[in-house]
Every structure is written in structure tokens, then in C-alpha cells.
Write a protein that holds these residues in place. Structure first.
Motif, PDB file in Angstrom:
ATOM      1  N   GLU A  98       0.841  -1.203   0.000  1.00 10.83           N
ATOM      2  CA  GLU A  98       0.000   0.000   0.000  1.00 10.83           C
ATOM      3  C   GLU A  98       0.879   1.257   0.000  1.00 10.83           C
ATOM      4  N   TYR A  99       1.931   1.236   0.793  1.00 12.67           N
ATOM      5  CA  TYR A  99       2.836   2.393   0.850  1.00 12.67           C
ATOM      6  C   TYR A  99       3.499   2.633  -0.504  1.00 12.67           C
ATOM      7  N   GLU A 107       1.242   4.169  -3.062  1.00 10.59           N
ATOM      8  CA  GLU A 107       0.963   5.584  -2.851  1.00 10.59           C
ATOM      9  C   GLU A 107       2.166   6.470  -3.158  1.00 10.59           C
ATOM     10  N   THR A 108       3.361   5.960  -2.927  1.00 11.98           N
ATOM     11  CA  THR A 108       4.551   6.797  -3.100  1.00 11.98           C
ATOM     12  C   THR A 108       5.162   6.688  -4.495  1.00 11.98           C
TER      13      THR A 108
END
Length: 217
Positions: free
Chosen positions: A68-69, A72-73
Motif C-alpha cells: 500500500e505504501y 501511494e509513493t
């Protein structure tokens, strides 16, 4: 540069490598100091689990949280849908892999190469894996939001688990039935370049692990 703590044969490490390849990210990969769960590694990752990442000041464990991180990044390509319902379905499929299918695959690892009580394990896990594959087929058939043309976060764990199932059929004689919906899904996700690259690279690690467990007769 992003650092990924992983080992070649780790299923969840492979899951993240598929994501990183698909995102065309740059990363360095290193094995946990002292081995997974060691005191040295726990100084960095208290739970001692793998994979984990270090990105600047961020130290993060758990493949789902990391996925998920990273999504998003590293914005492109997006690996979660914009629509709330489609995102929920995507996460549902991802959690099904991690909590329902993969544990039944993992249950076979300690028994590879053993000569006693294997038949009972094979019978039990054949039943459990057939049940999970049927459940997955129902999940896929009920999801009208899935776009087969796009690789999502939900898809990254399945290719390696499917490959291990094939391997266990060969070395342990599992008796499995693959529902058509699952066969179609597998074919759809394995055409993606990131999946193919990881499967090709992973094959050697899988073979090395299986050979290390082979009983010499």
C-alpha cells in the motif's frame, strides 16, 4: 534508494518484487542480518519478519502495508482502482490470498522430503487447497469490478503461490482440481511482464529449496 530486506525463496518477498518490477522502481535487496528472526534483525524489525523495507527514515514491515505504501509513493502505474467498491474488492482478493490460500500452501513446506506421515498430509492439504481454489473461483466470478488488463495489488501474491502449488503437485502428488475461473485468472495475471520476470527469476530459488529438502535414498 529503497532497501528491501528479503530472501530469494520468500513468497512474500516475491510478491513485493512483482510490485516493484511493475512500478519500474529502483531498489537494493539484502538478506536480513543474522537471518530472519535473528536478534540482529530484530534490532531493525522488532517482529523479525520478512519482507521489510527501509525508505529514508521509514522502516516498515508486513507485505500488505509495504504494498500500500509503495503504491501511494510510486504513483504510476496505479495498482488500486479509483472506485471505492473496486478498491474494496481488490483488497478482499488480496487478503484472501494472504489469509486463506497462502497458509494452506505454506503448511506443506515442512513435509517436503519426509518419508513418514506424508500421505496423510497430502490428503489433508489436497482437500484444503481444493476448497480454497473453489472459494477463489467464486470470489473471481462475483467480482464485476476487476479489470484483467491491469495488474493490481491484489494480484501480486498469487503467481508465486500458484507456482508452489504446481511444484508440490510434482513432488508430493497433490490431487487438485483447478476451476476454470482460477485458470483464466492465472493466465491473465501471468502475461504481465513483471510477473513473468519474477517467475523466471524465482524458478532457480524454488529449485534450490526443493533440492535442499530432497531425501537421499
Amino acid at each position: 534508494m529503497l532497501t528491501l530486506y528479503a530472501t530469494p525463496e520468500s513468497l512474500y518477498s516475491a510478491k513485493l518484487r512483482i510490485l516493484l518490477r511493475h512500478k519500474q522502481a529502483r531498489w537494493q535487496e539484502i538478506a536480513p542480518e543474522g537471518g530472519c528472526g535473528s536478534a540482529e534483525y530484530r534490532e531493525l524489525i522488532p517482529a523479525g519478519t520478512m519482507p521489510a523495507i527501509v525508505d529514508g527514515d521509514l522502516v516498515l514491515a508486513d507485505s500488505e502495508a509495504i504494498a500500500e505504501y509503495l503504491n501511494e509513493t510510486i504513483a504510476e502505474p496505479a495498482m488500486l482502482p479509483d472506485d471505492a467498491v473496486a478498491r474494496a474488492r481488490c483488497r478482499e482478493r488480496s487478503r484472501f490470498h494472504d489469509t486463506r490460500l497462502e497458509p494452506e500452501v505454506r503448511a506443506l513446506f515442512p513435509h517436503v522430503g519426509k518419508t513418514t506421515e506424508v500421505a496423510e498430509i497430502v490428503d489433508r492439504q489436497s482437500i484444503m487447497l481444493n476448497q480454497r481454489l473453489f472459494e477463489l473461483s467464486r470470489l473471481l466470478e462475483s467480482d464485476s469490478t476487476r479489470d484483467p488488463a491491469n495488474l493490481s495489488l491484489a494480484d501480486c501474491g498469487f503467481p508465486i503461490s500458484f507456482a508452489w502449488i504446481d511444484a508440490f503437485v510434482d513432488v508430493m502428488g497433490l490431487d487438485l482440481y483447478w476451476p476454470q475461473a482460477v485458470k483464466d485468472y492465472r493466465a491473465q495475471i501471468e502475461v504481465h511482464g513483471a510477473v513473468r520476470q519474477e517467475l523466471d527469476a524465482y524458478a532457480a530459488a524454488m529449485q534450490d529449496w526443493l533440492q535442499s529438502r530432497t531425501v537421499t535414498r
